[in-house]
Design an enzyme around this catalytic site. Sequence first.
Site, PDB file in Angstrom:
ATOM      1  N   CYS A  51       0.885  -1.190   0.000  1.00 32.80           N
ATOM      2  CA  CYS A  51       0.000   0.000   0.000  1.00 32.80           C
ATOM      3  C   CYS A  51       0.903   1.215   0.000  1.00 32.80           C
ATOM      4  O   CYS A  51       1.125   1.829   1.039  1.00 32.80           O
ATOM      5  CB  CYS A  51      -0.884   0.033   1.251  1.00 32.80           C
ATOM      6  N   SER A  52       1.457   1.579  -1.164  1.00 28.69           N
ATOM      7  CA  SER A  52       2.676   2.384  -1.118  1.00 28.69           C
ATOM      8  C   SER A  52       2.530   3.881  -1.372  1.00 28.69           C
ATOM      9  O   SER A  52       3.452   4.630  -1.096  1.00 28.69           O
ATOM     10  CB  SER A  52       3.692   1.816  -2.103  1.00 28.69           C
ATOM     11  N   ALA A  53       1.408   4.342  -1.920  1.00 26.67           N
ATOM     12  CA  ALA A  53       1.323   5.769  -2.272  1.00 26.67           C
ATOM     13  C   ALA A  53       1.435   6.652  -1.022  1.00 26.67           C
ATOM     14  O   ALA A  53       0.969   6.255   0.038  1.00 26.67           O
ATOM     15  CB  ALA A  53       0.007   6.046  -2.988  1.00 26.67           C
ATOM     16  N   GLY A  74       4.521   6.877  -1.983  1.00 25.55           N
ATOM     17  CA  GLY A  74       5.787   6.262  -2.370  1.00 25.55           C
ATOM     18  C   GLY A  74       6.997   6.590  -1.521  1.00 25.55           C
ATOM     19  O   GLY A  74       8.106   6.184  -1.847  1.00 25.55           O
ATOM     20  N   LYS A 127       7.990   5.497   1.427  1.00 26.80           N
ATOM     21  CA  LYS A 127       8.681   4.330   1.991  1.00 26.80           C
ATOM     22  C   LYS A 127       9.304   3.469   0.888  1.00 26.80           C
ATOM     23  O   LYS A 127      10.409   2.960   1.052  1.00 26.80           O
ATOM     24  CB  LYS A 127       7.721   3.510   2.858  1.00 26.80           C
ATOM     25  N   ASP A 181      -0.393   0.286  -5.323  1.00 27.07           N
ATOM     26  CA  ASP A 181      -1.442   1.025  -4.630  1.00 27.07           C
ATOM     27  C   ASP A 181      -2.752   0.792  -5.370  1.00 27.07           C
ATOM     28  O   ASP A 181      -2.754   0.513  -6.564  1.00 27.07           O
ATOM     29  CB  ASP A 181      -1.138   2.526  -4.551  1.00 27.07           C
ATOM     30  N   ASP A 213      -4.994  -3.949  -5.828  1.00 26.30           N
ATOM     31  CA  ASP A 213      -5.775  -3.917  -4.588  1.00 26.30           C
ATOM     32  C   ASP A 213      -5.153  -4.910  -3.601  1.00 26.30           C
ATOM     33  O   ASP A 213      -5.042  -6.093  -3.893  1.00 26.30           O
ATOM     34  CB  ASP A 213      -7.225  -4.314  -4.910  1.00 26.30           C
ATOM     35  N   ASP A 249       2.044  -1.198   4.914  1.00 25.16           N
ATOM     36  CA  ASP A 249       1.815   0.072   5.611  1.00 25.16           C
ATOM     37  C   ASP A 249       0.324   0.350   5.439  1.00 25.16           C
ATOM     38  O   ASP A 249      -0.102   0.968   4.484  1.00 25.16           O
ATOM     39  CB  ASP A 249       2.684   1.167   4.988  1.00 25.16           C
ATOM     40  N   CYS A 254       0.053   4.623  10.767  1.00 19.80           N
ATOM     41  CA  CYS A 254       0.318   5.935  11.365  1.00 19.80           C
ATOM     42  C   CYS A 254      -0.779   6.248  12.382  1.00 19.80           C
ATOM     43  O   CYS A 254      -1.340   7.330  12.391  1.00 19.80           O
ATOM     44  CB  CYS A 254       0.442   7.019  10.306  1.00 19.80           C
TER      45      CYS A 254
END
Length: 436
Positions: A258-260, A262, A264, A282, A309, A324, A377
Site C-alpha cells: 500500500c505504497s502511495a 511512495g 517508503k 497502490d 488492490d 503500511d 500511522c
Amino acid sequence: MEHKRSVRYIALEILDQVLTDGGYSNLLINEAIKEGYVEPVDRALLTELVYGTLQHKLTLEFYIEPFIKANIKGWMRRLLLMSVYQAVYLDKVPDHAIINEAVEITKQRGSISGANTMNAILRNFQRSELRDFAEIKDDLKRLSVETSTPLWLIKHWNTHFGYDKTRAMAEEFLTYPDTTVRVNTTKITIEEAIQRLQDEGYTVEQSEIIPECLAIDGPPIVQNPLFKHGFLSVQDASSMLVANVLDPQEGETILDTCSAPGGKSCHIAEKMNRTGRVISHDVYPHKIDLIKYNINRLSLRNIEPSVHDALLPFEGEYDRVLVDAPCSGFGVIKRKPEIKYEKTPKDIDTLWPMQLEILTNASKVVKPGGLLVYSTCTIEQMENDNVVYSFIKQNPDFEIEPIKLPVLGEHKLLQILPQDLKSDGFFIAKLRRKSE
C-alpha cells in the site's frame, strides 16, 4: 476561490471546506499557496489561522459560547472561532483589527445584520475575562476542552495509556511537527547534505536513530534545488523508521503493498543502493502517478509501481514485504488536526478486520525465512497490537521478531507516541516467516 480576497477570507473558506465538506487542511492550504490566492508574505499567517483554529476548535468554542445568544449561521460560527483564535493565541494582531476584519468578511458574504451581530459578540468577548477551565470539575472533560480533543478520544486513550501519557499526547498534538528530510544516499552523502543545507542558512540536526533523517529549520525546502534535484525528500522521522526496521539488503526483491505516495518505497530503494527490485502497489491509479513523480525526482530505477488492490492475491515471492496499512490516522493529528473531530469509534471498528485481511493476504508471498513488516500511522491498539496478535494466532508459521534500534532500544512491538520523538504517532511490527 477568487483573487483579491484577504488572507483571513481565504482561511475562512478553507475552514468551511474542511469542517463541512471533509476537505484536507494541508492540501487546501498548499493549493491556495500554489494558485497564488495569498501573497507570499501572508503564507505563514494563512497556515497559522487554519491550523490554529482547527487545533484549538473545542477550546475556542468553550471561550466564545457564553457570548452567542441566538442561532447563527455555521460560517459565522467558524469566523468567530478564527477571530477568537487570533485574540487568544496571536500576540501580533491588535484587537480592533480582528473585529474590523471579521465585520468586513461578514459584509462581503452578504450579511449586513450579521456584521452587527459579529461586532457585538466580539466586542463583548474582548471586554470580558477569558473563561477558566477550572469551572469544569471532571478531569477528563477539562482535559478534553483544554487540549481540544473530543471527550471519547480522551477517555479511550486514558484507558489504554493512562492519564499522564494521554495529557502529554493531547498537548503534543497542539504543536507543529518538525520538518524532517531524508537524504537520498544514492546521490549525496549525509555529511555533504548537512554541509550544503548549513551553507544555505538552514539549521540542521541529525537523528540519533536514523542517520539519513535530518530535522531542518529554514525556508520552505520544496523550493530548494536540493529537493528539486532529488537529493532530499520530505518525510516524517517515524515514517522513516519503517524502512530501517524492514532493513532491505542489496539485490533483494521487496513488495510494498500500500505504497502511495511512495515515500517508503523510495526509501527502501535508496537503502538498496538502486539494486534489486521494489514492487510498489497502490489501489488508486492517480496515486501511482505520485509514486512515479518521486521515482523520477530521485532517479531511482529499481522501483516498479503498478495498480493493485491489497485485498486481492499478490503474485511472486519476496524477501521482504511491507504492509503500511490504511488506518484511522490518529498519529498524524499534528498535520491534519481535523482528524480529531471527524473520526468516530466506529471508524476503528471497521478498519481492523480489513487491516488483518491485507496482512494475511500479503503474508502468502513472503519467502520462507523472509520478513513481513506491518505499520500504521495510528496509536490505536485495535489497529495495531490486536491486528498483529490476531494474525500470529491464525498463522503459526510466522513469529514476532523484536525490533532493535539505537536510542529506542528493543521492543517486541514498536508504538511511537507523538511526544516520544516529536514526530507523528506510528506503529511497527516485524514478523518473520519460519524457515521450515
